[in-house]
Design an enzyme around this catalytic site. Structure first.
Site, PDB file in Angstrom:
ATOM      1  CG  HIS A 281      -8.701  -6.443  -4.064  1.00 46.57           C
ATOM      2  ND1 HIS A 281      -9.527  -5.354  -3.937  1.00 46.57           N
ATOM      3  CD2 HIS A 281      -9.221  -7.202  -5.070  1.00 46.57           C
ATOM      4  CE1 HIS A 281     -10.515  -5.446  -4.812  1.00 46.57           C
ATOM      5  NE2 HIS A 281     -10.354  -6.546  -5.517  1.00 46.57           N
TER       6      HIS A 281
ATOM      7  CB  SER B 170      19.794   1.732   9.783  1.00 41.15           C
ATOM      8  OG  SER B 170      19.526   2.143  11.112  1.00 41.15           O
TER       9      SER B 170
ATOM     10  CE  LYS C 257      15.754  -1.372   7.893  1.00 39.01           C
ATOM     11  NZ  LYS C 257      15.331  -0.118   8.551  1.00 39.01           N
TER      12      LYS C 257
ATOM     13  CD  GLU D  52      11.806   4.248   2.067  1.00 35.42           C
ATOM     14  OE1 GLU D  52      12.340   5.166   2.721  1.00 35.42           O
ATOM     15  OE2 GLU D  52      11.779   3.063   2.444  1.00 35.42           O
TER      16      GLU D  52
END
Length: 457
Positions: free
Chosen positions: A156, A277, A283, A290
């Site tokens: 979970h 970024s 970043k 992704e």
């Protein structure tokens, strides 16, 4: 009329109609398979004395020339010739003269295109299986290095029990193994020759379908000509298997994304597989993971697109079946792009063992160890569960973890608890002791690794 099928027609189609109906923009990917199929077909026609030896020799010479041009990138394709089959036949006629028109004896574009796609998938599925194996090897390498690295296990998305990081990684090995088995099994349905089925009902020429199948490396032939030209089950099965493979990669990608975040800090991806970024200099984004997660959707879409195309089609061939190729090509391209990327991410990632060590000591994932400890001393497990739950609540109120509770407090909850509980509550002890078959215990993880190495060779 310039169309190779145009004798019955009195009017030419408008250019925009030709462009709408043409498939050459994408089915030119089948150029080598189409030439291979034509070569086998001509050899069979010659052996069956349907073509003269002289004509066959001339046609084979022309096909060899086209093959060399294809390899050199010198073939030009035209929308006016619609598809890869007519484009190559037209170029063959241009190359060797009217005798090139005999190539299409005893076959149709219907069995020709089906043959091309069987050949294409047979080759590509083999490449995909090899790429999956390389990915599995990367997982085994990292898992073997981290058998005794302890990490929180989750259910979970809440911390549940401490586990071996190697054990966690090996979960994906077994997912990929099932994917590989499905792909391998699907080759039985791909490795069938439709060539010689004609448009739908076979041919009056005395052909030898088994011979052409053998020349092309197929194990068998379709036993029904209608089925041969209309079957796309083998593509659906490939798309279905690919969807499951992408789903497994997407799940893994999600964990890679989570683990590389500042909130987890369990891993760091190599710069090769990360991006920055344009506005935030600090970043380091897990963009490749992704993208793989995102590309899963397009593979699902390819499966559902073809299922929808096929669901209402009558026998045998219909132009709708032209829509079977782009999704197949796209899925192959997506898999053969995603698998090496993921393999590289896993091989080069840095595992932050110190962050994992810290995390596993700062939670209640050892609560089950206390419950099991009490159950092993004779307390009914439900009662042990209740006692442990109340101790966890006490810890939360005081800002402690179970390992920090004084022995007196633990013994107040149950007289069965002795000093040895502190050893039992150590994350390493919790993992090490879980040696049931398939468990996260170090011995069992090494056993898994041994099996895995045998499977990948």
């Amino acid at each position: 009329m310039t169309k190779l099928w145009g004798g019955r027609f009195q009017k030419s189609a408008e250019q925009w109609v030709d462009e709408f109906g043409a498939s050459i923009a994408y089915d030119q990917k089948l150029v080598m398979e189409d030439l291979e199929g034509s070569t086998a077909h001509v050899k069979m026609l010659s052996a069956c004395e349907i073509l003269s030896k002289e004509d066959a020799k001339l046609i084979l010479s022309g096909l060899a020339t086209l093959k060399q041009k294809a390899q050199d990138g010198d073939l030009e394709f035209s929308v006016s010739n619609e598809d890869i089959h007519l484009n190559l036949e037209k170029q063959l006629i241009d190359e060797i003269g009217p005798v090139g028109g005999k190539l299409h004896t005893a076959r149709s574009r219907n069995d020709q295109v089906a043959t091309d796609m069987h050949l294409y998938l047979k080759n590509r599925v083999g490449e995909i299986i090899d790429a999956v194996t390389a990915f599995q090897d990367a997982i085994v390498t990292q898992a073997e290095a981290h058998v005794e690295t302890i990490v929180p296990g989750y259910t979970h998305l809440q911390r549940a029990q401490p586990i071996s990081f190697g054990h966690h990684l090996m979960t994906y090995f077994w997912m990929l193994q099932r994917d590989k088995e499905r792909l391998t099994e699907s080759l039985k349905r791909i490795d069938i020759s439709p060539l010689g089925a004609g448009a739908m009902s076979g041919t009056t020429f005395p052909i030898d379908r088994e011979m052409s199948a053998k020349l092309l490396g197929f194990s068998t032939v379709y036993q029904n000509s209608l089925d041969a030209v209309s079957d796309r089950d083998f593509i659906l099965e490939f798309l279905s298997n690919s969807s499951m493979l992408m789903m497994h990669m997407s799940r893994f990608a999600e964990e890679i994304i989570l683990w590389s975040s500042e909130e987890f800090r369990f891993i760091e991806l190599d710069d090769t597989f990360s991006t920055g970024s344009s506005i935030m200099p600090q970043k380091k984004n897990p963009d490749m993971a992704e993208l793989i997660r995102g590309k899963t959707g397009r593979v699902y879409g390819n499966l559902f697109g073809l299922l929808t195309t096929l669901k209402g089609l009558p026998l045998a061939y219909n132009k709708d079946l032209q829509e079977d190729k782009e999704g197949m090509f796209d899925t192959v391209h997506t898999l053969l792009g995603s698998l090496p990327i993921f393999e590289g991410m896993i091989r080069t990632m840095t595992v932050r063992t110190e962050s994992m060590e810290k995390a596993v000591h700062m939670d209640f994932s050892n609560a089950t160890e206390l419950a099991d400890y009490l159950a092993a001393k004779g307390m009914p497990f439900r009662e042990a569960h209740d006692v442990t739950g109340k101790l966890v609540f006490t810890c939360i109120q005081r800002g402690y973890f179970l390992k920090d509770l004084p022995l007196a407090d633990l013994q107040q909850a149950s007289s069965l608890i002795d000093e040895d509980i502190y050893h039992t509550l150590k994350p390493r002890t919790a993992v090490e002791r879980r040696n049931s078959l398939g468990g996260t215990g170090f011995e069992q993880v090494h056993h898994q690794l041994g099996l895995a190495k045998q499977l990948i060779g």
